[in-house]
Design a protein around this motif. Structure first.
Motif, short mmCIF file in Angstrom:
data_model
loop_
_atom_site.label_atom_id
_atom_site.label_comp_id
_atom_site.label_asym_id
_atom_site.label_seq_id
_atom_site.Cartn_x
_atom_site.Cartn_y
_atom_site.Cartn_z
N ARG A 77 40.71 36.35 37.38
CA ARG A 77 39.51 36.16 36.91
C ARG A 77 38.49 36.59 37.78
NH1 ARG A 77 40.11 33.73 32.28
NH2 ARG A 77 41.72 32.06 32.06
N GLN A 78 38.89 36.73 39.12
CA GLN A 78 37.86 37.14 40.08
C GLN A 78 38.56 38.29 41.06
OE1 GLN A 78 36.06 33.60 42.21
NE2 GLN A 78 35.51 34.87 44.11
N VAL A 85 41.63 38.01 43.70
CA VAL A 85 42.90 38.82 43.68
C VAL A 85 43.33 39.60 45.09
CG1 VAL A 85 42.18 40.87 42.55
CG2 VAL A 85 44.62 40.13 42.50
N ILE A 86 42.13 40.00 45.67
CA ILE A 86 42.36 40.76 46.86
C ILE A 86 42.78 39.78 47.97
CG2 ILE A 86 41.07 42.14 48.85
CD1 ILE A 86 41.45 43.69 46.11
N THR A 87 42.12 38.57 48.08
CA THR A 87 42.65 37.57 49.13
C THR A 87 44.11 37.29 48.77
OG1 THR A 87 40.47 36.67 49.27
CG2 THR A 87 42.50 35.23 49.90
N TYR A 88 44.44 37.17 47.41
CA TYR A 88 45.89 36.72 47.20
C TYR A 88 46.76 37.73 47.38
CZ TYR A 88 44.88 31.92 45.81
OH TYR A 88 44.46 30.62 45.61
N LEU A 89 46.29 39.27 47.38
CA LEU A 89 47.45 40.13 47.70
C LEU A 89 47.87 40.00 48.93
CD1 LEU A 89 45.54 43.07 46.38
CD2 LEU A 89 47.86 42.37 45.56
N ASP A 90 47.03 39.62 49.87
CA ASP A 90 47.30 39.40 51.54
C ASP A 90 48.29 38.31 51.49
OD1 ASP A 90 46.16 41.56 52.29
OD2 ASP A 90 44.15 40.66 52.71
N ALA A 91 48.08 36.77 50.90
CA ALA A 91 48.52 35.96 50.92
C ALA A 91 49.97 36.09 50.43
CB ALA A 91 47.96 34.77 50.25
N LEU A 122 39.49 40.67 32.99
CA LEU A 122 40.56 40.15 34.07
C LEU A 122 40.67 41.45 35.27
CD1 LEU A 122 42.59 38.03 31.64
CD2 LEU A 122 41.18 37.20 33.45
N TRP A 123 41.06 41.06 36.30
CA TRP A 123 41.40 41.85 37.44
C TRP A 123 42.83 42.05 37.43
CZ3 TRP A 123 37.60 45.21 38.92
CH2 TRP A 123 36.38 44.65 38.96
N GLN A 124 43.42 43.37 37.46
CA GLN A 124 45.04 43.32 37.50
C GLN A 124 45.52 44.30 38.73
OE1 GLN A 124 46.61 43.78 33.49
NE2 GLN A 124 45.28 42.73 32.60
N TYR A 125 46.43 43.80 39.31
CA TYR A 125 47.20 44.69 40.30
C TYR A 125 48.65 44.52 40.20
CZ TYR A 125 42.73 45.46 43.11
OH TYR A 125 41.68 45.86 43.69
#
Length: 143
Positions: A77-78, A85-91, A122-125
């Motif tokens: 959502r963010q 999502v950017i933070t979670y890509l790293d995690a 929704l942001w999708q990667y």
């Protein structure tokens, strides 16, 4: 259970163990167009991408490297910030890099991360990981 199913289930379990309190972790849906994000923050969707097989390594039986790609689709959502999502890509990359799924003789390693787009807010990667297993000829099959 098939080798591929065991690997996918292990990816989901590894991610749930690390992020299960923070995110939804699910296998990629059968009908992606009907997928609905129910989690307040985001989801990691685990899928099978592809396999590429090496040359046989024995003359009397089939014994090959199976190089696999496992794509994760992140639906959030963010975009930015602590819950983005950017933070979670790293995690997620930190969680999976160096981890050994079942049936694999090489550690999991990142391949790429790609912005898919923003759909319905929704942001999708996608985040793809490479692993290597072994394909063996099953007893009773073949010549």
């Amino acid at each position: 259970m098939s080798q591929t199913t065991a690997i996918l289930d292990a990816f989901a379990a590894q991610l749930k163990n690390t992020f299960g309190q923070q995110l939804a972790v699910e296998l990629f849906p059968e009908k992606p167009s009907g997928y609905r994000l129910n989690h307040p923050r985001g989801a990691i969707l685990v899928a099978f991408g592809n396999s590429k097989f090496g040359e046989p390594e024995a003359l009397d039986a089939v014994f090959q490297q199976r190089n696999m790609t496992i794509p994760l689709t992140l639906v959030f959502r963010q975009l930015n910030g602590r819950d983005g999502v950017i933070t979670y890509l790293d995690a997620i990359r930190d969680c999976l890099t160096g981890w050994y799924p079942p049936h694999c003789d090489n550690a999991c390693r990142p391949v790429d991360e790609v912005f898919i787009g923003q759909v319905a807010g929704l942001w999708q990667y996608t985040q793809r990981f490479a692993i290597r297993a072994t394909q063996l000829q099953q007893a009773g099959f073949g010549g």
